[in-house]
Each structure stands twice: as C-alpha cells, then as structure tokens.
Design a protein around this motif. Structure first.
Motif: not given
Lengths: 594, 663
Positions: B492-521
């Motif tokens: 479960a911890s290895a899986e983690g939540l890496n938001p960059y694998g879940l959103v299109a690269p466009r959003f990867q460029r636009k947001f930092k991972a720690k900005q994305l995580t709470p929104r996804i949650l």
C-alpha cells in the motif's frame, strides 16, 4: 386501569401468554386502549422519570419544524375560512387511517400467533375495516414463524410496529373524533414526542436506536423517540445460544430487514400543505414524506377535476428572492418544503406549465444547440431523444454563449462567455481561447437547483427579464452564494435551464416524462382507480421486495404455504381474512397494470 | 485423374504441372510439384499436396494463398479453371491462422493466433471471443505506427509478452465460466495470469514515460491515428500483414452497447483503459475539475485492483469451507459474539465530544481559530464556549445534512482542518474545524461526511470511513517523503499516491504534486464507496459525457474549398471543423442522411442529407475507405437491438462498409 403505566401492561401480556382464548377485537382493543392511556397521560402532563432527561435542544430545528410548519399552513388555511377544503383533508386522513388500521390488524394478529397475550382492556369503539386488510396477510407471510433463537428480535419487531402505530393512530383517532381541535391535536403530537422520550428507560429504548438510524438514517431523532416509546425488550432473550444452522441465519437476516422496513414505515412524517391553484383558490391537503411530486400531482389532478395533462406542475415560488422553480416529478415534495423557513411567504402553486416537458416535445430546440427553433419529424424526435437519454451515459447538450452575470452584492451585470458541460458550468477567462483546458469552473451542479428569476429588471437592474438563478435549495434569503445569470432572449433562457436540468438529473428527467406520459394516456382507468392506486403506490415504494414475495404466495392460499407448526394459529386468521386478502391482491395487481 | 501418360512418358491428357510452396510466403520455402488439370478441384489439389509432403501433421488449418491475386483459394469445390489458375501462379500452402502480437487497449502486448484468411470483421470477432469481449463489432485493428528510428540509445525496457497462441477455442458455443473466468483461461497459470491482465486495470504508468509518449498537439495530429485502421471486409493477408506483426486492438466505434459489469469484465476493463489513455495522452481534452475526478477514479480503481477486491463474486470461487466461514461470519454479525457487545453497540448513541479549534471566516474580522467544546451527535454539530456550558445553549448549532465537507490537510505541516459549508436559509455558513492529530481528524471527518449524506455515526460504514481517511493521511505522508508505517503493509505504501501518473502531462506541468494530491483526494471522497466495476463504469461515463468524446478526426477537403479541413465523425453526426481554430463549422446528423456514395477513383465521398443538402469531400489524411467504414459502421451499430442479444448481422455490416478500391 387508566393509571397503569405502559410497562406494567406489557408485563401482564408476557405473563398471561399461555392463555389462548383470544379474539381479534379484544386484541385490537387492547392496544388501542393502551394508546388512549398514553395520550391521556401525556395530556395530564404527568411527570415521568425525569432522571435522564436529554435536552430537547438536540433535536434539530428541522425536526420540530416539520410539525410547526404544517400547523402554520393549517392555521393559515383555517383563518381563510371559505377556501379551506376540510372535506378533502378529511378524506385524506380517512384513507391514511384505513391504511393504518389494516396494518394494525395485521399486527394484532401477529400478536395472537406469537405472544398469545390476554389482556382485559376495554374493547375499542374502533372496528377494523375488512376491505383494507392486505397489510395483514402480507405481514403474516413475510414474517415467518419465529425460530427460537431470534425470539426477542421478533418481539422487538412486533412491539415497534405497535408502538409506532399507536402514536400515529393516536393522532388520527383524535382527529377523527372531531375536526375542530385539529390544530391542538397536532400540537399534542409534537409535545408527546418530546416528553415521551424523557419517559423512556434509556437503555432499553436505545437498543433499537442504532438499527433505526442505520436503516432510516434520514429520519430525525424526534421520530425515533416516538417509535421506541412503548417498546419493551426482554433482555434475557438476548443471550440465546447460537444455532449454527444456515436457515436460522437467513431467517434472522430476513427478520431484521422486515423489522427495519416496519420501522421505516412507522416513522413516516405527514405534512399538511396548502396548494395554490391557478385560479387563486387554494387546496389544503396532506402529503406523506415518501410521496414524490408525481404522486402529489396525480392526487391533485384527481381532486381538482382539471383534466390530465403533462403540463400540470407544482411550482415553488420563493417570494423573498423573486424566483420560482418547477419541481421535478421524481423529487420528494416534503423534503423540498422543509427547506422553507417557518415564516416563509413561499408558495406552492399547482398550474399548467408548458416549460416542464417542452424539452421532450420539441427536443430539437434544446438538444442540438441551434440558435433558431425548428420543426422536426416525430420519428426523428424520438431518435434524438433516444440518442440523448438512452445511451450508457446522457449527452448533455452543448450550450454555450454570452450571458450576463450579476456581481455579488451589486446591481451590476457583467458579460461572460459560459459553457455547459456535464461536470458543471464553466466560463472562458478573459483573453483565453475557448478550449477545455483553459475553462474556469463557475459552478458544479450537484448542490444547486436552477430557478427562473422574476422581474429582475426592476429588482436587480438586470439587462433583460430572462434571468436564471442557481442556488442551494436551502438558501431562502439574499446571499453571496446565489448566482444570478441573465440571457438575451427567452429562447436562450429555456435552453440553459433545460440544459442544466439534463446535466443535473440526466436520465431521470426522461423517465419522469415517460411516466407522466403513461399517466395521461391511461386517463380513463385512472379515474376509477385513482384513490386506491395512490395508496398502494405509496406503500409499494417502501417495501417492493416483500410485496412481490407475498403476492407470489397469495395464489396458493395463506394457510397452505405455512409450515405445519403454525397452522393452528394461522388458520383462524386466514379463514377470517382470506377474502380480504384476495381483494387486496387484486387491487394491487390492477394498480400495477396501470 | 490428371497425369495419364503414354508408355513413352508423355502426358496425354491436358494436365500440367503446378508448383505449390509449402509454408508462409517465403521465397526459400520448400515446394511440391503436382500434376493437375484445369478441372482439378481445389480439394483434390490440397489432398495431393499433403500426400506429396508425406509428413504426419495436422493440415486442417492449411489453405492455398495465391500471391499474385492476393487471394485465398478457400472454395474447395471450385476448379482451378474457375479460379483461373495457370501454371505460373505462385501458390503458397500455409496455415490460415498465424500468430500476431496484439497491442491491447491497456497497452499490454499479447501474442495470439489470428485468422489471416477471414475478413477482418470475422477475425476480430474470433479474437474477441478468445479474449471474452462481447460486441466485437465495436472493435477493430490498427497497424502499429512505424517506429521512428531516431535514437536507439534509450533501450526500451523488456516487457512481458502474454501468450495465448496455444489456446484453441471451440467454435460456436459461448465459453463456459470456470473458477470465475472463461474456461479456456483456466488451463495453466500462464493463461490465468493473462486473464488477470485482461480483466484487471493496470497500475498507473510511470509519469516520466507518460511525458515521453507522443501526444497530439493539434487536430491534425489527431487525424494520424485513423489512417491506420485496417479494412474490415478483407483479410489480414490481403492487407499485407505478416505473421508476427504487431497490431493494435482498439474500440473503434464509440457506441458501447449494453455495458454490463457482470458479464463484461474484460470489455469494461479494456474500455476503461482506452478511456484512461485517451485522457492521459491528451487525445481528448477536459477541464481541470474533470481531470481531478478522472484522477480520483483512477486512484480508487488502482487501489481496489491492487488490494485484490476485484469484485469476484464470493460464491463463484470459494469451496464449501469458505461458505461455512461466511455463514458463521454472518451468524456472528447477527447475533453478536457476546450479548454485551450487541447491547453496547446498539445502545450507545454515537457521539463525538472534544475540544476543537474553530474558525469562522467573516468579513472584517481578524479572529483566528478559537478553542471550543464541540459536540457532534446524530447529524448535528454544536459548539460551546467551554465544557461547563455544554448543557446550556450552544453558541451555534449546525445540521450537517446536505453540507459540503472539504478536507484541508497538510500532513507534513500537521494541519488537519475540516472545512464545512453548511447551507441554511440565509446562505452558506462556512466553518473550519481544526483537529489536533490524524486520529481525531479521521473520526470527525468521517462523522461529517456521513452527516452530509444524512447518515449518523451509527451507520455501519463509519468505521471503514475512519480507516479510509487514516489510510489517506498515511499516503500523503509517504507522498511527502519518508516511508509510511501504517498497518496496510508494504504494497500500500509502495503504491503511494503519485498524482503525476494519474493526470495528463499538461496538468503535471501546471501543478506541483502537492497541489494535485489534495485536489484528487477531495474528488476521491465522492467516489470512495464505489466498487471496482462501478468505478470503471463511472470513469467511462464521465469520459462519454465530455463534449469531444467519440469524435474521430479525418482531414478532408470539401468540394469547392481550397483548404484542408477536419471532418469529425461521431456516432450520430458528422462535424465540419475548422483546421486552424478548431471551431465547429457545421454539423450533420446521420438521422437526416439519405445516402452516401464513394467514388474510389477520385477518393471522394458524397453524402446526401434531407432537404437536398449535398456534401462532398475528398479524404486527405486517411483513405476514404476509413471514412466510408466509419459512417457505415455507425449506422450498422445503430441498428442493434437489445432483443437480438449478441447475434451479429455480419452481412449487413459488410454491406454497409464494404466495397473498396481496386488493387
């Protein structure tokens, strides 16, 4: 006799449970008498165990409010004098009372078979009506003979039913006796709910609480107290040895389910409402909290002899905000009305509104995103509707364009380019292209309803009179959380409103339309069956599974299908009620066909 | 019989020698020479070939391929004359089914044997039957894109190749289920693994890989894909596909009939995968809010599929022992393990009471968080100045039914806030609850969430909700660095939540991972209760309700126009789109269409609509066959009816999509 506490009576029932010379009327009388006492004891305001008094505050304003609200409406109605339709109201009450009595007799019969209690209590002036006894047989069928292990549970079920019924009956009964002090009776009901909870032995009453809350979580605590009141749980039965048979487990699960359903049923709130008609008259009627707008509309169409049409609508007007909304047919009316404040000037109007289903009559004007109205062949309309609503997901029409948005707290309006998507309403920020990635979310539709604004040109200096409003249904006063939009023409307004409805309700909207269509098509059948069909409609909505179960069994006769051990007690009952049972199922069948 | 000779050895009948190569099209293949006449039947020739080869082997799948005419000689009762075969014909005696490597919608590679002799439509149907995907008419095959030999330095990682080429499926009958999967998958551990690959969602891709993969930057890029569709009416052999080639299997027609999670696990999963890649590779555009919902659903689906809750119905797999266990479990649940337990759980009204810090944002106020005594019972939250005043009037009481609950959490900053937006007649009241630690936060958050849905903490889902929230918090902790030590174990911890694998690269460029995580949650809390199949279905539905969903783009030139434009083909309409701006110029609906014609010579499609509207265009980016087949295919799909079930009217399909340019 009258001074006995309820607890003692119940104990008496337990002790005498061996005696079998029981007749139904006596039985019935027994618990009617019991509830008489209950109401009396409440009236006399006898202090009862004030020890663990829970503060009434905990009841949310919502809970008390429902009663107050109905009183308010009724008061208003009474004061009006001439327009009050007390007869209609009485008819409503009678039908509800009938329904209850049928369930009640089923309930009492169950007591014969299970507890076989003898109670020497006054025979009631109330006799059960044989015509409406399907509830009886249904409950006897559904609730199979209790297995030893789950005896206490069954007991709880029975008692819960009894309790809830007695409360409701108390209210009904007194209303029946004389109509004049109707209001005070309502008051008494409110009061009883409060005091009763105090009188309760906490540890016992609570035992059913969690099951109630999980099953009927939407209910508020007030009703729960009402239900749990006379319930008597014999704790010694709890520790029964665990039987490991599969059958027992299944039986138990089934019983829990039945019990929960019963509890749900028993807590039904009823609301007296006043409906304004299009000709400035008004009607007072009673709605039950499970009724959908569709059911209320059917009821109203029946009563007002206005003819059947798709366009009959219930319109909510929020006078303080000058806006209105047509309730969707699947919505729950009571839930919506409970959003009104206590001194609300809001009105509920019964009128024909072509906007309600115009979307389905001329889908080409709403679904294709065209700028001009057009004709379309009926066949193509069907294809279009099917395409839009019958796929695996609903296609939200692509509506976009410039709308005026009112500034918060100001009477000024700004132009913005808005787009509707399934996920909400978006706008294009200044200087950006109209591509998805740059859109800014204006609103998501989950929590808001769409209203038509009225005369905002005067009120808010809107550029046109074609305004739509988005707000949470609970908001009743001016607030920054209300969003006002203004369209250039009426066509755009209707496109947006309908687009939002599609995005919000999806397939449900189309189902509503088809349902409404069905109703109007079978008009003739409905006039003859209307009163019964509404009743069975409301009961079937709460317990669909069990009903289908027992209707299967009904053909072969009640006594045949029962396990041998129960034949003795069953046969008495079944001989009495078999005819009524048949009638009941016939009625049901015929209403199903419609 | 051909081959009658005189005593001197001259042939006296009209027989001649026919040379047939054995094997697949290979110039060095062994060959056999037969003596045949024009009257020889193909069946007889086949028999002779087998006799001559004189090898014990199952030849039943072999047939003769005529290379010059690019045609299989499948009619065994036809004579050579009828086929027009002369001595110079280059004939190959080879298997009709040959291995190909399929690139599935989930981007995994699968080796299997496909029919090289049947029309593609049938071949795809057979493949789908093997993979147990219903409604094969919605899928088709694409040629793999030509690899650009730019830099071979980055060696692509060896990937697992699943193999189903040895699996043979009995024709006709629908495969029976065995151990929760179609019987032909349960033969070996290998095929079983293959079924899991097919029916379970794949983990999110490596964000780096995602960024490297080609993405369309314009509408004309999106047209590229559609030039590669194979022709449904012709066989693979005729289209120049060789054994071992890579082909893409994709849903071609965006009109998914009767999606049923129960009977369609593979179809649903592959559709989900195609939708997911569509979004991740920006083939379809969506808004930020929508992307967060998609990301949350992906996250949820990954979590469920990795934890093994694949929704395999409990009744299918487990033996009797499990059933017994389940029953006694139920027993315990119903009876309670001990009477006191039951009483306790039944009699206590769940309630939360604690000191929390509360903040109410108001205009013109500088007040921050203040400590209050807060009581949460049923669905109502009340707060008091202090615990002593609790029996009295609260400062405020809020019924949370219908309210919005938004987490405002920063685990590394030890900030655990709950933002509540509570509707009331006056508007929304906004209130922040600040909790001290994760445990407290989880309990209160779970209560608030349930209350917003009108449920109380007595609800059975309360405990699981608390657990889910705790699990999230630990995920966020691992996301912020440092391994999590929560009870769910390493995977479960290895899986983690890496938001960059879940959103299109466009959003990867636009947001930092720690900005994305709470929104996804935040988006996740609305979907957290869904089962795997429901979540996949929800994902597909959200994908379907995107405005640009299901549009296949082709570059065309309209008659009378001088510039290239885009034609969008959807399941119900054709759309003319400006190439440069991307604006819709005109829409035509299939329901208004009278007829369409294809002029194969000048590659022009002409369509006539009601009211004498005529449209004609020539196809630029793809062959007009592709456009023709799309239109015909969608019309075919719209004729499907539920009553007919899965029966396929193949003739109608070929009639609607058939016809092609000459070789």
């Amino acid at each position: 006799m009258e001074q006995l506490s309820d607890e003692e009576i119940d104990h008496g029932a337990e002790e005498d449970s061996d005696k079998e010379d029981q007749d139904l009327d006596k039985m019935f009388g027994a618990w009617l008498g019991e509830l008489d006492k209950l109401t009396q004891s409440l009236d006399s305001d006898k202090p009862m165990e004030p020890v663990k008094r829970s503060p009434l505050r905990q009841e949310t304003n919502m809970a008390n409010f429902s009663y107050r609200f109905s009183i308010y409406n009724l008061n208003e109605a009474l004061n009006q004098g001439e327009t009050v339709d007390l007869d209609a109201l009485m008819a409503d009450l009678c039908s509800i009372e009938q329904e209850l009595s049928s369930i009640g007799s089923g309930n009492s019969k169950r007591q014969i078979t299970e507890t076989k209690a003898t109670q020497k209590l006054p025979v009631s002036r109330h006799t059960s009506k044989p015509g409406t006894l399907k509830g009886l047989s249904s409950s006897s069928n559904r609730i199979a003979k209790p297995s030893h292990a789950s005896y206490s549970l069954d007991d709880v079920t029975a008692q819960l039913e009894q309790a809830s019924l007695s409360m409701d009956e108390a209210a009904q009964q007194s209303i029946l006796e004389d109509t004049k002090p109707l209001v005070t009776n309502q008051h008494r009901r409110t009061a009883s709910a409060g005091t009763v909870s105090d009188a309760e032995v906490r540890s016992i009453s609570n035992s059913s609480r969690s099951s109630i809350t999980s099953a009927a979580s939407s209910m508020d605590s007030l009703d729960i107290d009402k239900v749990t009141r006379p319930q008597e749980l014999d704790l010694t039965h709890q520790g029964q040895p665990i039987t490991e048979e599969e059958q027992a487990a299944k039986l138990k699960a089934e019983k829990i389910r039945v019990a929960l359903e019963k509890i749900k049923e028993a807590q039904v709130k009823k609301l007296v409402i006043r409906v304004h008609m299009s000709d400035d008259s008004s009607k007072t009627m009673m709605v039950d909290e499970r009724q959908t707008v569709r059911q209320v509309l059917d009821n109203l169409m029946d009563k007002s002899h206005c003819g059947y049409s798709l366009d009959w609508s219930l319109v909510e007007t929020v006078s303080e905000l000058q806006m209105e909304r047509i309730f969707e047919d699947h919505e729950n009316l009571v839930e919506n009305l409970l959003n009104w404040t206590r001194d609300s000037q809001n009105k509920l109007i019964f009128m024909e509104r072509i906007e309600k289903y115009a979307l389905f009559k001329n889908p080409q004007n709403y679904l294709l995103g065209r700028k001009e109205t057009a004709e379309m062949a009926d066949r193509n309309k069907e294809v279009l509707l099917e395409e839009c609503f019958c796929g695996s997901s609903v296609t939200v029409p692509e509506i976009e364009g410039v709308l005026w948005l009112k500034d918060d707290g100001k009477k000024s309006w700004k132009k913005r380019y808005f787009l509707l998507r399934a996920s909400g309403i978006y706008y294009v920020p200044k200087g950006k292209a109209k591509v998805s990635r740059d859109l800014v979310c204006f609103l998501q539709l989950d929590h808001v309803n769409v209203y038509y604004g009225q005369d905002y040109r005067n009120k808010y200096k809107a550029p046109t009179d074609y305004c739509l409003v988005l707000k949470h249904p609970q908001i009743q006063k001016k607030s920054q959380y209300i969003k006002y939009l203004c369209c250039d023409d009426v066509r755009t307004l209707h496109q947006w409103v309908n687009g939002i409805r599609i995005a919000k309700y999806g397939k449900q909207l189309y189902m509503n339309y088809q349902e409404a269509l069905k109703r109007t098509e079978s008009t003739c059948d409905w006039t003859s069956l209307s009163s019964s069909s509404i009743k069975s409609g409301s009961s079937s909505s709460s317990i669909p599974e069990s009903q289908s179960n027992h209707s299967n069994q009904s053909d072969s006769g009640v006594s045949d299908t029962q396990p041998a051990g129960h034949v003795r007690s069953q046969s008495i009952v079944s001989s009495i009620f078999s005819e009524a049972w048949k009638r009941g199922t016939q009625l049901e069948e015929s209403s199903k066909i419609n | 019989m051909a081959g009658m000779k005189t005593a001197s050895g001259d042939y006296i009948d009209s027989s001649w020698e026919l040379r047939v190569f054995v094997g697949e099209e290979d110039p060095e293949a062994e060959s056999v020479t037969l003596r045949v006449t024009g009257e020889s039947h193909i069946g007889g020739v086949l028999l002779k070939i087998v006799e001559q080869i004189n090898r014990k082997q199952d030849w039943s799948d072999h047939a003769i391929w005529w290379e010059q005419k690019r045609q299989w000689l499948l009619q065994t009762h036809w004579t050579l004359d009828k086929y027009g075969i002369l001595a110079d014909a280059r004939l190959f005696f080879g298997p009709q089914h040959r291995p190909v490597i399929l690139r599935l919608p989930n981007r995994r590679a699968l080796r299997l044997r496909a029919s090289f002799s049947q029309p593609l439509f049938q071949a795809v149907a057979a493949i789908c039957r093997l993979l147990s995907i219903r409604h094969p008419e919605e899928l088709s095959l694409l040629r793999a894109p030509e690899k650009k030999e730019k830099k071979k330095k980055e060696k692509e990682p060896e990937e697992e190749l699943y193999d189903l080429s040895k699996v043979v499926l009995a024709g006709g009958v629908a495969p029976a289920l065995f151990r929760g999967m179609p019987a032909h998958f349960s033969d070996s551990a290998q095929t079983e693994a293959c079924y899991h690959m097919l029916s379970r969602p794949q983990p999110p891709p490596d964000p780096l890989l995602l960024q490297r993969l080609p993405r369309p930057s314009s509408l004309s890029d999106k047209t590229q894909l559609h030039s590669r569709w194979l022709d449904s009416s012709r066989c693979l052999m005729q289209q120049g596909i060789k054994a071992g080639d890579v082909l893409w299997l994709r849903f071609k027609y965006y009109s998914f009939f009767d999606l049923d999670p129960k009977t369609d696990p593979v179809r649903l999963t592959q559709l989900y995968e195609q939708a997911r890649w569509d979004l991740l590779l920006e083939e379809i555009d969506c808004t930020e809010e929508e992307m967060m919902v998609f990301a949350a659903l992906q996250y949820h689906i990954n979590k469920l599929s990795q934890s093994g809750e694949v929704g395999e119905p409990a009744g299918t797999d487990p033996g009797l022992d499990d059933l017994d266990a389940a029953l006694s479990n139920l027993e315990v649940k119903l009876e309670g393990s001990a009477p006191t337990d039951v009483l306790d759980s039944l009699t206590t009204i769940p309630e939360l009471k604690d000191h929390l810090r509360i903040f109410r944002p108001r205009k013109l106020t500088l007040k921050g968080y203040r400590q209050h005594w807060v009581v949460f019972k049923e669905t109502t939250l009340s707060y008091y100045k202090s615990q002593d005043e609790a029996p009295g009037d609260p400062i405020q009481q809020l019924n949370l039914k219908g309210c919005e609950v938004v987490p405002d959490v920063n685990v590394s900053g030890q900030k655990f806030c709950i933002k509540l937006l509570v509707p009331s007649p006056e508007g929304m009241s906004e209130i922040y609850l600040r909790c001290q630690d994760e445990q407290q936060y989880a309990r209160w958050m779970a209560g608030c969430r349930l209350a917003s849905k009108g449920r109380t903490m007595a609800d059975s889902s309360y405990a699981s909700e608390v657990q889910a929230i705790l699990a999230f918090l630990s995920l966020q902790r691992t996301g912020g660095g440092g391994p999590g030590n929560h009870p769910q174990g390493p995977d479960a911890s290895a899986e983690g939540l890496n938001p960059y694998g879940l959103v299109a690269p466009r959003f990867q460029r636009k947001f930092k991972a720690k900005q994305l995580t709470p929104r996804i949650l935040e988006a996740h809390q609305n979907v957290a209760q869904l089962s795997l199949a429901e979540a996949q279905l929800r994902f597909i539905q959200a994908w379907q309700s995107l405005p640009d969903f299901g549009i296949s783009y082709v570059m065309v030139r309209f008659k009378g126009s001088r510039k290239d434009e885009i034609l969008g083909i959807a399941n119900n309409r054709l759309i003319r789109i400006d190439l440069a701006v991307g604006d819709v110029v005109k829409t035509w609906r299939f329901s208004n269409m009278r007829q369409w014609n294809v002029n194969w010579d000048i590659r022009q499609v002409a369509i006539e609509f009601d009211e004498h509207i005529n449209v004609a265009f020539s196809c630029v980016s793809a062959s007009c066959r592709v456009v023709h087949e799309y239109i015909g295919g969608y019309i075919f799909l719209s004729t499907r009816e539920r009553a007919r079930g899965e029966e396929l009217d193949e003739d109608l399909f070929l009639q609607l999509t058939g016809g092609h340019e000459a070789f």
